[in-house]
Design an enzyme around this catalytic site. Structure first.
Site, PDB file in Angstrom:
ATOM      1  N   CYS A 190      31.880  -0.519  34.220  1.00  0.00           N
ATOM      2  CA  CYS A 190      30.972   0.628  34.159  1.00  0.00           C
ATOM      3  C   CYS A 190      31.580   1.648  33.207  1.00  0.00           C
ATOM      4  O   CYS A 190      32.576   1.374  32.549  1.00  0.00           O
ATOM      5  CB  CYS A 190      30.731   1.215  35.544  1.00  0.00           C
ATOM      6  SG  CYS A 190      32.223   1.827  36.342  1.00  0.00           S
ATOM      7  N   THR A 191      31.013   2.836  33.145  1.00  0.00           N
ATOM      8  CA  THR A 191      31.433   3.815  32.137  1.00  0.00           C
ATOM      9  C   THR A 191      32.884   4.257  32.322  1.00  0.00           C
ATOM     10  O   THR A 191      33.699   4.152  31.412  1.00  0.00           O
ATOM     11  CB  THR A 191      30.514   5.049  32.169  1.00  0.00           C
ATOM     12  OG1 THR A 191      29.165   4.626  32.052  1.00  0.00           O
ATOM     13  CG2 THR A 191      30.851   5.997  31.029  1.00  0.00           C
TER      14      THR A 191
END
Length: 310
Positions: A190-191
């Site tokens: 994810c980010t």
């Protein structure tokens, strides 16, 4: 405790550019989240910050921006408050990336909607080099745990798009589409890493055998991995005024449609469907003329406000 309380702290003046942007989180038991929220509010009244911090019993999460002094003050306060194992990354923005400073009190620091124990059930952390080695294998399923509009801006080569509009939908994706692969190696990202902390915990709780995640998320990967060695394709969507970043944490070319929030390439901006603050090819057919007129009025107000500040 009111799980939806949100308090605002004003940003009195713009920081000197470039703005320092700090993304941070830590899963850590917070005995009195409301008191921590108040302490944070007291701090941000004395320094020039913008962004959002989310406080819950399970820890802290957020992205803030300001000058280097303000960022250092907040960072040191959190360290002194016991958040000494934070996933913490700094980058820069040429413009002010957030309008206000918000301190939110919630049930979760990232909303999955399922009870998991990210401090107890933990997948295998991988640094960028080990991550490249793993996702280059044929026997690994690579899952992007982010939302559909984030995937659209960029993702890792051969990554699966769960087609979720929010993180709350991820458990349903796991049950309906990923459950048959419990004996496979699952690599997730994810980010900044926080959604993967909960995702890997969820998968382990559901009986998956080998679960891996990218430590520090895409942002850490882009910061440390040379472009010539990278398996990342496109840009990384970020939740601030920059829209997206690329390798070495440089600002990307994508811009955000302020009507629907989707990231747009320069080619998509050049299409006749794009009108600043009003529409793009992804939403032009989804809004009425009245809504478009409202968006135009809002955009004119934003332009007028910017002119006053000059």
């Amino acid at each position: 405790m009111n799980a939806t309380v949100e308090q605002l702290a004003p940003v009195e003046q713009q920081a000197t550019t470039p703005w320092v942007v700090a993304a941070l989180y830590q899963f850590k038991e917070v005995k009195d989240p409301a008191q921590l929220q108040q302490n944070l509010l007291d701090i941000v009244k004395t320094i020039n910050l913008c962004g959002t911090l989310i406080v819950a019993k399970e820890g802290i999460n957020g992205t803030i921006a300001g000058d280097q002094h303000a960022i250092q003050v907040m960072h040191q306060f959190l360290l002194d408050a016991g958040f000494n194992d934070m996933e913490y990354k700094e980058s820069h923005s040429s413009d002010k990336p957030f309008r206000k400073m918000k301190i939110k009190l919630k049930k979760e620091i990232v909303t999955l909607g399922v009870d998991v124990k990210p401090r107890n059930l933990v997948g295998h952390y991988l640094d960028p080099k080990a991550w490249n080695d793993l996702i280059s294998r044929d026997d690994v399923i690579i899952v992007d745990t982010r939302n559909d509009y984030e995937y659209k801006a960029g993702t890792f080569k051969n990554a699966v798009d769960p087609k979720t509009e929010s993180f709350r939908e991820f458990p349903d994706y796991v049950k309906k589409q990923l459950a048959e692969h419990k004996n496979k190696k699952i690599a997730m990202f994810c980010t900044g890493g926080i959604r993967c902390e909960k995702s890997t915990s969820l998968l382990l709780q559901e009986g998956f055998e080998e679960v891996y995640h990218l430590k520090g998320g895409i942002l850490k990967y882009l910061e440390e991995t040379p472009a010539e060695e990278s398996l990342w394709e496109g840009e990384c969507f970020v939740f601030d005024g920059r829209t997206a970043v690329t390798h070495a944490m440089q600002e990307g070319e994508n811009v955000k449609c302020h009507a629907c929030g989707w990231p747009l390439t320069p080619e998509e901006v050049a299409l006749p469907t794009y009108e600043l603050g009003v529409s793009c090819l992804y939403c032009i057919e989804k809004t009425s003329e009245q809504q478009k007129n409202n968006f135009r009025m809002r955009q004119s107000q934003i332009v007028a406000a910017k002119r006053k500040r000059l």
